[in-house]
Design a protein around this motif. Structure first.
Motif, PDB file in Angstrom:
ATOM      1  N   PHE A  17      45.529  66.392  18.461  1.00  0.00           N
ATOM      2  CA  PHE A  17      45.192  65.481  17.363  1.00  0.00           C
ATOM      3  C   PHE A  17      45.894  65.902  16.069  1.00  0.00           C
ATOM      4  CE2 PHE A  17      42.496  64.647  13.642  1.00  0.00           C
ATOM      5  CZ  PHE A  17      42.481  63.265  13.673  1.00  0.00           C
ATOM      6  N   SER A  18      45.937  67.203  15.799  1.00  0.00           N
ATOM      7  CA  SER A  18      46.597  67.683  14.576  1.00  0.00           C
ATOM      8  C   SER A  18      48.074  67.333  14.590  1.00  0.00           C
ATOM      9  CB  SER A  18      46.410  69.200  14.441  1.00  0.00           C
ATOM     10  OG  SER A  18      45.049  69.536  14.373  1.00  0.00           O
ATOM     11  N   TYR A  19      48.716  67.503  15.765  1.00  0.00           N
ATOM     12  CA  TYR A  19      50.132  67.147  15.875  1.00  0.00           C
ATOM     13  C   TYR A  19      50.335  65.653  15.660  1.00  0.00           C
ATOM     14  CZ  TYR A  19      54.719  66.388  17.988  1.00  0.00           C
ATOM     15  OH  TYR A  19      56.009  66.002  18.205  1.00  0.00           O
ATOM     16  N   TRP A  20      49.476  64.837  16.312  1.00  0.00           N
ATOM     17  CA  TRP A  20      49.591  63.385  16.138  1.00  0.00           C
ATOM     18  C   TRP A  20      49.336  62.982  14.688  1.00  0.00           C
ATOM     19  CZ3 TRP A  20      45.878  59.869  14.564  1.00  0.00           C
ATOM     20  CH2 TRP A  20      46.216  58.519  14.699  1.00  0.00           C
ATOM     21  N   TRP A  21      48.337  63.599  14.085  1.00  0.00           N
ATOM     22  CA  TRP A  21      47.991  63.263  12.694  1.00  0.00           C
ATOM     23  C   TRP A  21      49.108  63.679  11.738  1.00  0.00           C
ATOM     24  CZ3 TRP A  21      44.904  60.342   9.920  1.00  0.00           C
ATOM     25  CH2 TRP A  21      44.676  60.637   8.586  1.00  0.00           C
ATOM     26  N   LEU A  30      46.812  58.289   3.874  1.00  0.00           N
ATOM     27  CA  LEU A  30      46.051  57.979   2.668  1.00  0.00           C
ATOM     28  C   LEU A  30      45.017  56.898   2.940  1.00  0.00           C
ATOM     29  CD1 LEU A  30      48.796  58.024  -0.128  1.00  0.00           C
ATOM     30  CD2 LEU A  30      46.905  59.619   0.162  1.00  0.00           C
ATOM     31  N   ILE A  31      45.415  55.849   3.668  1.00  0.00           N
ATOM     32  CA  ILE A  31      44.473  54.778   3.987  1.00  0.00           C
ATOM     33  C   ILE A  31      43.332  55.320   4.840  1.00  0.00           C
ATOM     34  CG2 ILE A  31      44.211  52.605   5.238  1.00  0.00           C
ATOM     35  CD1 ILE A  31      47.028  51.879   4.363  1.00  0.00           C
ATOM     36  N   ALA A  32      43.671  56.147   5.841  1.00  0.00           N
ATOM     37  CA  ALA A  32      42.628  56.754   6.674  1.00  0.00           C
ATOM     38  C   ALA A  32      41.704  57.637   5.833  1.00  0.00           C
ATOM     39  CB  ALA A  32      43.264  57.563   7.798  1.00  0.00           C
ATOM     40  N   ALA A  33      42.285  58.364   4.884  1.00  0.00           N
ATOM     41  CA  ALA A  33      41.459  59.213   4.006  1.00  0.00           C
ATOM     42  C   ALA A  33      40.540  58.356   3.143  1.00  0.00           C
ATOM     43  CB  ALA A  33      42.355  60.091   3.135  1.00  0.00           C
ATOM     44  N   TYR A  34      41.070  57.246   2.591  1.00  0.00           N
ATOM     45  CA  TYR A  34      40.233  56.357   1.789  1.00  0.00           C
ATOM     46  C   TYR A  34      39.068  55.818   2.623  1.00  0.00           C
ATOM     47  CZ  TYR A  34      44.079  56.285  -1.604  1.00  0.00           C
ATOM     48  OH  TYR A  34      45.037  56.636  -2.511  1.00  0.00           O
ATOM     49  N   VAL A  35      39.408  55.347   3.824  1.00  0.00           N
ATOM     50  CA  VAL A  35      38.361  54.789   4.684  1.00  0.00           C
ATOM     51  C   VAL A  35      37.329  55.854   5.020  1.00  0.00           C
ATOM     52  CG1 VAL A  35      37.895  53.793   6.945  1.00  0.00           C
ATOM     53  CG2 VAL A  35      39.869  53.009   5.633  1.00  0.00           C
ATOM     54  N   PHE A  36      37.803  57.061   5.341  1.00  0.00           N
ATOM     55  CA  PHE A  36      36.876  58.136   5.683  1.00  0.00           C
ATOM     56  C   PHE A  36      36.003  58.516   4.488  1.00  0.00           C
ATOM     57  CE2 PHE A  36      35.844  62.672   6.023  1.00  0.00           C
ATOM     58  CZ  PHE A  36      35.158  62.661   7.234  1.00  0.00           C
ATOM     59  N   ILE A  37      36.620  58.594   3.310  1.00  0.00           N
ATOM     60  CA  ILE A  37      35.867  58.977   2.111  1.00  0.00           C
ATOM     61  C   ILE A  37      34.816  57.921   1.779  1.00  0.00           C
ATOM     62  CG2 ILE A  37      36.056  59.347  -0.373  1.00  0.00           C
ATOM     63  CD1 ILE A  37      38.787  60.640   0.168  1.00  0.00           C
TER      64      ILE A  37
END
Length: 636
Positions: A17-21, A30-37
């Motif tokens: 997962f870390s490699y894929w991410w 950034l979008i994933a971080a916004y959604v997660f936050i």
């Protein structure tokens, strides 16, 4: 072993997962971080509101049905009071008491008087309380004439369990709940008893005490006693139950929860049995996939309980609808946030993509023509520094080309100097031979030392030498300089043998020793008897400290301050190089300044030299350099 394999699989999954991410674009992350936050707080707030709404619905349901339960309880207590009043009026009537206690055959006149007076009062009691179904008086005497439907002989009911229980209470009230209302007069022998549940208030009469003469009974149908329990209104959401002291359950027969939930009646009895034993009441119940809420209140005056069973189907539908609205609102909000974040990031990262493309072109070897990014922020600052970096790289490339050309020129000069150096070496050897022929040993030794110095200076194969070579060069210098001194300068070494393999810059100690020889004993007569220079070496945390200390005339604070300024000054402090050299010459710091700058250039700004002095006593120069062998090893 199994847990170890699980941990290994989890670790491998995490690395994947870390490699894929890590390979995702910055905009995607950034979008994933916004959604997660945003998703975390949204979920927390949603769960909080859902729990609050759920609790609110449940609380409202409990409060609403508990209110109905209390209202019904109040109605039951009113009916209890009506029945108690009727029973008390019949119980306290003396004429009735005389009639029930009569053990002889009554006269016709007595019967007529009783019928026109006392019996009329009994019928008036029932007439004034229309909810009372029966007012019955039972006599123990066989001589009493039955007057239907009020006065009966006990032999009709003496075998009934409720009669025996009331008899045992000796005049106290006994409340009995029955499933039917049988016809005591037996007017229709073949007719079945009506299925009309009722409640009876019984009170035993004695005259005198413990001399039983009869019983008073007041009956009321449960449909009037507790109308909400036997209501005809079709309500699939709630149903009231009445539970007596013997844990019999009474409720309406039509549209009842008991029809679809066959275990509910037994469950109610078990719950009340447990409630009597422990005082704990469980208000939740499920059967056939349906949930119910059990709201209970005791009827202390008749030793019974009133129970309101509330179906949670409607409440759960409202809760489910609210949950779906919350989920829909969250999904819509996160979708809208994702779209806004995508558009915003695309606009913000546009300049970053331009900068990335420019870097890729430079990496491919294309000429850098500059990049113009409007606005400030980190991207603008990054573009500015990238432009500065490319300009610096171009400058360094030009300097490298120039330095390469200068290096070639230096190599040619070195070859020429080597030719000149061989001529000088041969000449010095010839002079030395003449001195030895003339037996001038001092001159011969001085020429030997001078030759060693010249070879050391001309043989410049690199910037670094061993400390032993630099020390030997200083000894040669002292021997040459002592020719002109009446009192020769002594060089005293306090150096452990293991430090002689240290790497030092070539010609880093000789200028300091030369500075001491030239200035330490200038004009000082009393110290000329024993001039000496001591060299100490110490080590602290990987750094080497070389101290050169003379016993000369020292420096005044003013001269020491001027010398330090000359040593540590940058080239910009003077208008020209000529002015800088003149300032250094006046303070005697040219050689020291050169050594200090060379140390910082080759080792870093944290290294260099420090000058300390005490006027009339001594001067000490401390060099700080890293502990490195000439081979590059950091350990001795």
């Amino acid at each position: 072993m199994y847990s170890v394999n699980r941990r290994e699989r989890a670790r491998a999954l995490w690395h994947s997962f870390s490699y894929w991410w890590g390979r995702r674009s910055l905009q995607s992350r950034l979008i994933a971080a916004y959604v997660f936050i945003i998703l975390g707080p949204c979920l927390l707030v949603s769960v909080y509101f859902y729990e609050s709404i759920n609790n609110t619905y449940l609380r409202d349901a409990v409060e609403k049905n508990n209110y109905l339960l209390q209202m019904e309880k109040l109605h039951i207590y009113n009916q209890i009071e009506a029945m108690e009043r009727a029973a008390q009026m019949a119980y306290s009537d003396t004429d009735v008491e005389e009639f029930l206690a009569n053990e002889t055959e009554p006269q016709l006149v007595d019967l007529i008087n009783f019928n026109t007076n006392a019996y009329v009062n009994m019928t008036r009691i029932q007439f004034n309380n229309p909810n009372i179904e029966h007012l019955r008086l039972y006599s123990k005497s066989n001589k009493v004439h039955e007057i239907w439907p009020i006065i009966f002989r006990e032999e009709r009911v003496s075998s009934k369990p409720w009669f025996q229980k009331a008899l045992q209470l000796k005049g106290q009230e006994y409340w009995s709940f029955q499933k039917s209302d049988p016809d005591l007069m037996q007017r229709y022998l073949e007719a079945p008893a009506e299925s009309l549940p009722k409640v009876s208030l019984l009170r035993e009469k004695s005259r005198p005490a413990d001399n039983h003469i009869g019983m008073v009974q007041v009956d009321m149908l449960l449909s009037r006693f507790t109308p909400k329990t036997y209501t005809d209104v079709r309500d699939n959401q709630t149903q009231m139950f009445l539970v007596d002291s013997e844990l019999q359950v009474f409720t309406r027969p039509d549209h009842s929860f008991l029809q679809d939930n066959l275990k509910m009646s037994d469950m109610i009895a078990e719950r009340y049995k447990h409630f009597r034993e422990t005082g704990a009441w469980d208000s939740e119940y499920s059967e056939n996939g349906r949930s119910f809420l059990l709201i209970n209140t005791p009827l202390e005056r008749i030793d019974a309980y009133l129970l309101n069973v509330v179906s949670m189907e409607g409440v759960m539908k409202d809760i489910s609808r609210t949950r779906n609205l919350i989920i829909g609102a969250n999904v819509g909000f996160i979708t809208l946030l994702t779209l806004i974040a995508y558009v915003t990031n695309a606009f913000i990262l546009k300049n970053l993509r331009r900068l990335t493309e420019t870097m890729k072109k430079v990496r491919r070897g294309e000429a850098y023509s500059g990049i113009m990014i409007r606005g400030g922020g980190e991207v603008g600052e990054l573009a500015h520094h990238f432009s500065k970096l490319m300009n610096t790289i171009n400058t360094l490339v030009a300097q490298a080309v120039s330095k390469q050309a200068l290096s070639k020129e230096a190599e040619l000069r070195t070859l020429h100097n080597q030719i000149d150096a061989h001529f000088l070496y041969n000449t010095l050897e010839n002079i030395k031979m003449l001195a030895e022929i003339e037996n001038q040993r001092t001159i011969s030794d001085a020429l030997t030392s001078l030759g060693g110095m010249m070879r050391y200076n001309f043989k410049w194969s690199g910037e670094y030498v061993k400390l032993r070579d630099e020390i030997r060069h200083i000894e040669n210098y002292i021997e040459v300089m002592n020719i002109r001194f009446e009192y020769p300068v002594k060089l005293v070494l306090h150096i452990e043998p293991r430090y002689l393999e240290l790497e030092v810059l070539k010609m880093s100690l000789q200028p300091i020793v030369e500075n001491s020889v030239k200035h330490a004993w200038c004009g000082e007569k009393e110290n000329l008897q024993d001039p000496s220079i001591h060299i100490h070496i110490s080590e602290t945390e990987g750094d080497i400290f070389i101290e050169l200390r003379d016993n000369g005339m020292g420096l005044t604070p003013e001269r020491l301050h001027a010398l330090n300024e000359a040593i540590y000054a940058k080239d910009e402090r003077c208008e020209s190089t000529a002015e800088l050299r003149e300032a250094d010459r006046r303070t005697g710091g040219i050689g020291l300044r050169n050594v200090h700058q060379r140390l910082q250039i080759f080792y870093g700004d944290e290294y260099g030299l420090v000058v300390q002095s005490e006027a009339g006593s001594w001067t000490m120069v401390r060099l700080t350099l890293p502990k490195v062998l000439l081979t590059g090893d950091k350990q001795l």
